[in-house]
Write an enzyme that holds these catalytic residues in place. Sequence first.
Site, mmCIF file in Angstrom:
data_model
loop_
_atom_site.group_PDB
_atom_site.id
_atom_site.type_symbol
_atom_site.label_atom_id
_atom_site.label_comp_id
_atom_site.label_asym_id
_atom_site.label_seq_id
_atom_site.Cartn_x
_atom_site.Cartn_y
_atom_site.Cartn_z
ATOM 1 N N TYR A 36 0.817 -1.219 0.000
ATOM 2 C CA TYR A 36 0.000 0.000 0.000
ATOM 3 C C TYR A 36 0.850 1.268 0.000
ATOM 4 O O TYR A 36 0.447 2.302 -0.523
ATOM 5 C CB TYR A 36 -0.907 0.034 1.233
ATOM 6 C CG TYR A 36 -2.020 -0.973 1.205
ATOM 7 C CD1 TYR A 36 -1.742 -2.324 1.310
ATOM 8 C CD2 TYR A 36 -3.339 -0.582 1.072
ATOM 9 C CE1 TYR A 36 -2.743 -3.264 1.286
ATOM 10 C CE2 TYR A 36 -4.349 -1.515 1.048
ATOM 11 C CZ TYR A 36 -4.049 -2.853 1.153
ATOM 12 O OH TYR A 36 -5.056 -3.779 1.122
ATOM 13 N N LYS A 78 3.186 -15.418 3.413
ATOM 14 C CA LYS A 78 3.354 -16.190 2.164
ATOM 15 C C LYS A 78 4.859 -16.436 2.049
ATOM 16 O O LYS A 78 5.518 -16.068 1.062
ATOM 17 C CB LYS A 78 2.785 -15.371 0.992
ATOM 18 C CG LYS A 78 2.721 -16.093 -0.327
ATOM 19 C CD LYS A 78 1.619 -17.123 -0.418
ATOM 20 C CE LYS A 78 1.647 -17.824 -1.761
ATOM 21 N NZ LYS A 78 0.806 -19.043 -1.781
ATOM 22 N N ASP A 113 -6.136 -6.988 5.098
ATOM 23 C CA ASP A 113 -7.273 -6.310 4.470
ATOM 24 C C ASP A 113 -8.268 -7.358 3.965
ATOM 25 O O ASP A 113 -9.479 -7.282 4.209
ATOM 26 C CB ASP A 113 -6.734 -5.463 3.298
ATOM 27 C CG ASP A 113 -7.753 -4.468 2.786
ATOM 28 O OD1 ASP A 113 -8.880 -4.460 3.294
ATOM 29 O OD2 ASP A 113 -7.410 -3.694 1.862
ATOM 30 N N ASP A 158 -11.933 -9.005 6.041
ATOM 31 C CA ASP A 158 -13.254 -8.939 5.416
ATOM 32 C C ASP A 158 -13.882 -10.325 5.345
ATOM 33 O O ASP A 158 -15.082 -10.493 5.579
ATOM 34 C CB ASP A 158 -13.166 -8.349 4.000
ATOM 35 C CG ASP A 158 -13.540 -6.875 3.981
ATOM 36 O OD1 ASP A 158 -13.331 -6.209 5.019
ATOM 37 O OD2 ASP A 158 -14.036 -6.395 2.944
#
Length: 357
Positions: free
Chosen positions: A141, A190, A246, A250
């Site tokens: 980001y 990851k 993020d 959700d």
Amino acid sequence: MKHPSIAVLAGDGIGPEVMAQVLRVLHHVCPQFNTKHGLVGGAAFTTHQCHFPQDTQSLIDDCDAVLFGSVGGPIDSADEPQWKNCEINSILALRNHLKLAINIRPAKFYSALRDISPIKNKRLEGCDEIIILRELLGDIYFGEKQAYTEEGIMIAEDTARYDENQIALVAHQAFKTATRRKQHVVSVDKANVLETSKLWRKTFQQVATGYPAIKLTHMLVDNCAMQLILNPAQFDVIATSNLFGDILSDAASALPGSLGMMPSASFNQQGFGLYEPSGGSAPDITGLDKANPMAQMLSVTMMLRHSFNKTKEADAIEQAIIKTLEKGFRTVDIMQQDKTEVGTIQFTDEVLRQIKL
Ligand code: NAD
């Protein structure tokens, strides 16, 4: 004695109508709190031609916490000046301005609402609450970005970057949170592919040595997405990087049944907090008295606990919400057969009626 001051940034869409109701609840339990209103998002753009005006920045710098609503317009108006880059200019700018490095999102399962979960009830056995801790100022980001054309082909690049201090901050918060809960942290990365994830894992392992009572499990993000749906009860505290957090938060917020019930809190290193619902401005239900005020109310309970140590008042609001649900009152997003559908205002009236201090 100086009473706490809260910067209230209601924003756009359902933000103002939900905030108006939730402030009734806050003022009921803490009448001594000062609330100071500021403009942000599209609401600020109409008067200031920017999404995060200087007046709002000054207001925040003068307050003890921020209570945020939501920002943004309808998705198909995203190119209009009022809405263009609205989230980037307001939420990301706000996070950066306050250096909010950690986001906490609890996904809580209420027994009165077990049946509205998209997951079979059997899979939710033993599942009360999953806390997702997300790093908020690093990763793809905030890294270098560019878009260019080379030999007629359009190319875009986003760079993910982390340093070990950014990761250690989240790790300490995760282990401290787990100490007060089920003594288990799942760190999601990851690390089989990404350098940032290898550093993430190494840093978590180093920080873990300071918390010998806490079990640390590493999980790859793709597996975590699957496990959240297959076996959510295995999770208590999940800690992860900005992008993975993020998406996973959700996904986790869908498990209890509606985004309209999900609060969140973000903190900087000094412990200053911003509290907001996990959802957006919900243009599809704006102005219809249909929004579920639970997410914003529970954001207030997080604020009372974390910023002001007002546990009794926070518990009183949370218990009143549970009572309201047990009495069968539901906003449309959590409506069930044989229950009473109410709007934002009536749901809040019921919560106020149930508050016992
Ligand atoms: P959204 O979260 O606003 O809405 C998604 C769905 O959830 C909608 O059907 C909406 O009605 C429902 N919903 C959300 N909150 C609810 C509540 N309290 N009660 C009942 N239902 C609720 O996401 P979207 O539609 O993708 O985005 C709309 C706008 O919000 C966009 O401009 C987007 O950029 C912005 N957005 C803002 C934030 C934020 O302010 N933090 C976060 C996400 C999206």
